[in-house]
Structures are given as C-alpha cells and as structure tokens.
Design an enzyme around this catalytic site. Structure first.
Site, mmCIF file in Angstrom:
data_model
loop_
_atom_site.group_PDB
_atom_site.id
_atom_site.type_symbol
_atom_site.label_atom_id
_atom_site.label_comp_id
_atom_site.label_asym_id
_atom_site.label_seq_id
_atom_site.Cartn_x
_atom_site.Cartn_y
_atom_site.Cartn_z
ATOM 1 C CB SER A 104 -10.624 0.666 -0.870
ATOM 2 O OG SER A 104 -9.320 0.539 -0.346
ATOM 3 C CE1 TYR A 120 -10.791 -4.866 -2.717
ATOM 4 C CE2 TYR A 120 -9.314 -3.043 -2.223
ATOM 5 C CZ TYR A 120 -10.433 -3.797 -1.923
ATOM 6 O OH TYR A 120 -11.189 -3.458 -0.828
#
Length: 239
Positions: free
Chosen positions: A134, A147
């Site tokens: 990400s 996350y």
C-alpha cells in the site's frame, strides 16, 4: 514477462483489486485461480469461468488448506492480494481478535504462502511473486495503525525476499496501490481509483518485469518521501 499461458493464483481474488486483476489477467491469456472466503462471491467468480477456491487466510489452518489444494498445480505466479483493516483507536474498546486476524491475513499469510510455494515456483521456466502492499507502507496514517504496520512489514519482507531470489527464475514485484474503490474503502471519503485502472497498472508492471509499481497517487507520495520523509510522514499521519 509474457502473461499468456501462465497459471496465476490470486488471493482475495473474488472482489475489489483482486477480481479486477483476475479479469485483466484472463484477458491476457492466463489461467487464473482466485481465492476467497465468501461463498456468494466465489460462486460469482466461478460463473465468470474462474477456478475459485474457498480459503480463510486469516489463520494458519486456512493457509495450510490452500497450499494443500494447489500442491499438484503448476503455478507460475503467486499474487498476494488479500487484505483487511482492523480498527485500533485508543479512545475506544479494541477488538484484539480482529487485530490478530488482520495481522495474520496481511502479513503472516503472504509469508506462509511464499514459503510453501517456493519450490514449485523454482521449477517453472519463469515465475513471479507479486505482493500487494500500500502507499501507506511508505508513510502511515494515524487512522489505520494496524493496517499500516502490516503493509510496512510486508514491504520490508518483499525487499529482502527480492534480494534473496536475485539471480533465480523468480521475479519479485511489490505493488503499492493508492485508495482504490473496493468494499474495504467504502467509508473512506478521499478520491478513489477505480479497481480496473489499478489492475491495468499492476498488469503493466508485471509485463515489464518491474520491481516496484507505485500505482496512481502513490507515485507522488513516493517522490515526496524521497525528497523529505519527515514532511511526507506529517501529511500522511493526518490522511
């Protein structure tokens, strides 16, 4: 890498980025096996002529079961795309079971699948491992600490793995998407990239044999971080 006539395993392949990837890879001439845990979405993927395997990769048992199911398949490319968020807000009760599932799915599962598939991948004429991290692996957001931590961990693992596999037939690609239109980002107010466009850029990076794909706005974040890590971190912590 030419993607025609390749067999590709995509985790989280029944929804979002994974499904968009599966569709584009199929158009490129690949045989695509998608992995998911929702029966309805697995059935829908099957209706699109994908081979669909049910597996919950948020546990050791799920990873072991998936590896057993594909043990006799000649897989050329492993795409570790499955991921989930977990709320972690110090002003509210924290569901540690949900946190643990997120950590396992986002970080442990890719490591376990890679370890379990290394020998079969080594036996292919050419092979690839694609780890989807990400933009938040570069600089974290305070809204999603778990996350971000898992994606940063997978980014570090991917860099080290690429070095270990240098000189072999296995190419390692890291993909860093921005915010993409998926079920997981429905509540995110920021502008989102369509999953189909994200998949297009990922497939392009695979075909070109790149080591890293900074998709969409992640390219700007990566450039900003290289200029001033401190400024990039301050901006993203408030993102």
């Amino acid at each position: 890498m030419r993607l025609s006539a390749k067999t590709i395993l995509v985790t989280g392949g029944t929804d979002g980025i994974g499904l968009a990837l599966a569709r584009r890879l199929k158009l490129a001439g690949s045989t695509v096996i998608v992995v998911g845990r929702n029966a309805e979405r697995l059935a829908a993927a099957g209706a699109e002529s994908f081979e669909a395997i049910e597996a919950d990769l948020s546990s050791e048992a799920g990873c072991t079961a998936l590896l057993a199911k594909v043990a006799d398949r000649q897989i050329d490319i492993l795409i570790n795309n499955a991921g989930m968020g977990a709320a972690f807000d110090v002003t509210a009760p924290i569901d540690m079971a949900d946190v643990d599932r997120s950590i396992f799915l986002n970080l442990n599962a890719p490591i376990r699948l890679i370890a379990g598939m290394l020998d079969p991948l080594r036996n292919r004429p050419e092979a690839m491992i694609v780890n989807v991290t990400s933009g938040l692996a570069i600089a974290p957001s305070a809204k999603a600490p778990v996350y971000c931590a898992t994606k940063a961990g997978l980014r570090s693992f991917t860099t080290a793995l690429r070095e270990q596999l240098s000189g072999t037939k296995i190419h390692v690609l890291e993909v860093l998407p921005p915010v993409v239109e998926t079920r997981m980002t429905e509540a995110n107010p920021h502008k989102k990239m369509p999953a189909s466009e994200c998949a297009r850029q990922i497939v392009s990076a695979m075909e070109k044999g790149r080591d890293q794909a900074n998709v969409g706005m992640t390219a700007l974040l990566y450039a900003a971080y290289n200029i001033s890590p401190a400024i990039a971190r301050r901006v993203m912590l408030r993102y």
